[in-house]
Design a protein around this motif. Sequence first.
Motif, PDB file in Angstrom:
ATOM      1  N   UNK A 116       0.835  -1.190   0.000  1.00 60.82           N
ATOM      2  CA  UNK A 116       0.000   0.000   0.000  1.00 60.82           C
ATOM      3  C   UNK A 116       0.877   1.250   0.000  1.00 60.82           C
ATOM      4  N   UNK A 117       0.259   2.380  -0.254  1.00 65.42           N
ATOM      5  CA  UNK A 117       1.002   3.641  -0.237  1.00 65.42           C
ATOM      6  C   UNK A 117       1.589   3.910   1.143  1.00 65.42           C
ATOM      7  N   UNK A 118       0.801   3.659   2.185  1.00 60.34           N
ATOM      8  CA  UNK A 118       1.296   3.882   3.542  1.00 60.34           C
ATOM      9  C   UNK A 118       2.487   2.974   3.851  1.00 60.34           C
ATOM     10  N   UNK A 119       2.449   1.752   3.335  1.00 61.49           N
ATOM     11  CA  UNK A 119       3.571   0.829   3.556  1.00 61.49           C
ATOM     12  C   UNK A 119       4.822   1.266   2.797  1.00 61.49           C
ATOM     13  N   UNK A 120       4.646   1.845   1.614  1.00 58.97           N
ATOM     14  CA  UNK A 120       5.796   2.392   0.879  1.00 58.97           C
ATOM     15  C   UNK A 120       6.494   3.455   1.729  1.00 58.97           C
ATOM     16  N   UNK A 121       5.708   4.351   2.302  1.00 60.71           N
ATOM     17  CA  UNK A 121       6.272   5.414   3.135  1.00 60.71           C
ATOM     18  C   UNK A 121       7.010   4.814   4.333  1.00 60.71           C
ATOM     19  N   UNK A 122       6.421   3.809   4.962  1.00 58.82           N
ATOM     20  CA  UNK A 122       7.055   3.173   6.118  1.00 58.82           C
ATOM     21  C   UNK A 122       8.368   2.500   5.742  1.00 58.82           C
ATOM     22  N   UNK A 123       8.392   1.832   4.585  1.00 55.84           N
ATOM     23  CA  UNK A 123       9.619   1.174   4.112  1.00 55.84           C
ATOM     24  C   UNK A 123      10.722   2.202   3.886  1.00 55.84           C
ATOM     25  N   UNK A 124      10.396   3.298   3.225  1.00 56.42           N
ATOM     26  CA  UNK A 124      11.395   4.323   2.927  1.00 56.42           C
ATOM     27  C   UNK A 124      11.914   4.962   4.207  1.00 56.42           C
ATOM     28  N   UNK A 125      11.037   5.266   5.139  1.00 56.19           N
ATOM     29  CA  UNK A 125      11.468   5.888   6.394  1.00 56.19           C
ATOM     30  C   UNK A 125      12.400   4.970   7.176  1.00 56.19           C
ATOM     31  N   UNK A 126      12.052   3.685   7.220  1.00 50.89           N
ATOM     32  CA  UNK A 126      12.900   2.739   7.957  1.00 50.89           C
ATOM     33  C   UNK A 126      14.255   2.565   7.274  1.00 50.89           C
ATOM     34  N   UNK A 127      14.235   2.475   5.940  1.00 54.75           N
ATOM     35  CA  UNK A 127      15.490   2.324   5.214  1.00 54.75           C
ATOM     36  C   UNK A 127      16.398   3.531   5.436  1.00 54.75           C
ATOM     37  N   UNK A 128      15.838   4.736   5.364  1.00 56.58           N
ATOM     38  CA  UNK A 128      16.635   5.940   5.601  1.00 56.58           C
ATOM     39  C   UNK A 128      17.210   5.949   7.013  1.00 56.58           C
ATOM     40  N   UNK A 129      16.417   5.515   7.976  1.00 55.23           N
ATOM     41  CA  UNK A 129      16.879   5.479   9.363  1.00 55.23           C
ATOM     42  C   UNK A 129      18.062   4.534   9.536  1.00 55.23           C
TER      43      UNK A 129
END
Length: 260
Positions: A20-33
């Motif tokens: 989902x779109x929300x999951x895309x955002x979560x994946x990107x935020x975690x990867x950046x972290x």
Amino acid sequence: MSIEAFDRVELDGTGIDRITEAEVVAVVREALANGRGGRIITPNIDILRRAQTEEEARRHLDDADLIVADGMPLIWASRLGGTPLPERVAGSSLIWSLSAGVGRDGRSIFVIGGSPQNDGAAKAADRLAAECPGLKIAGTICPDFGFDNDRQAYEEVVAKVAGANPDLVFVGLGFPKQERMIAKLRPMLPKSWFIGCGAAVNFVAGDVERAPRWMQRTGLEWAHRLGTEPRRLASRYLRHDAPYALRLLARAPGQRVRTR
């Protein structure tokens, strides 16, 4: 949330992430972290069609970390095959949700694209910053049309983005120009995320009006785009993409799910 947690639905040889779109955002935020960069590509019918015959289109798809369905025909095909994608995830929506997400972490974006006549990239960045608390603007570039044919101008754009060291880069130059630039930038910014977002920069800047939500939901956004840019899009949409979409839907029951 790890990218590997998501299966892919295979549509005509291309794996589309069931995300989902929300999951895309979560994946990107975690990867950046965690200091990991990546690349998102948002294929629609046109890109999926071109990947069947164009080596470059296939190469860009194969290089992506996340592949999300930007087109209702892809969602319909997945449903017909019994392995439904959860929702359409459009680049024109992700530019907002990703900006909001990385803004919550106090991170930065770089915006490339928009109308050169009125610096659409800067207009888009200003609006995103105003509506996404915590978001930082690392820089913007609105290159002149044809800049990619001028080696010096192209290298100057690349150097400016690399020097700004942004967390997330939106490249709105259209496919495949935007994917070529992303491929050039990735080795220089291994901890950054990239997404080719097409006309999204123009939409955010207010220079082009996006289709109403009911047209987006019902798969008619292409009709709105065709009405606004008939000369540029008529041949592509009506001669090439529409027949391909019908073939894709007819073959959909033979699709399969595969893991990474």
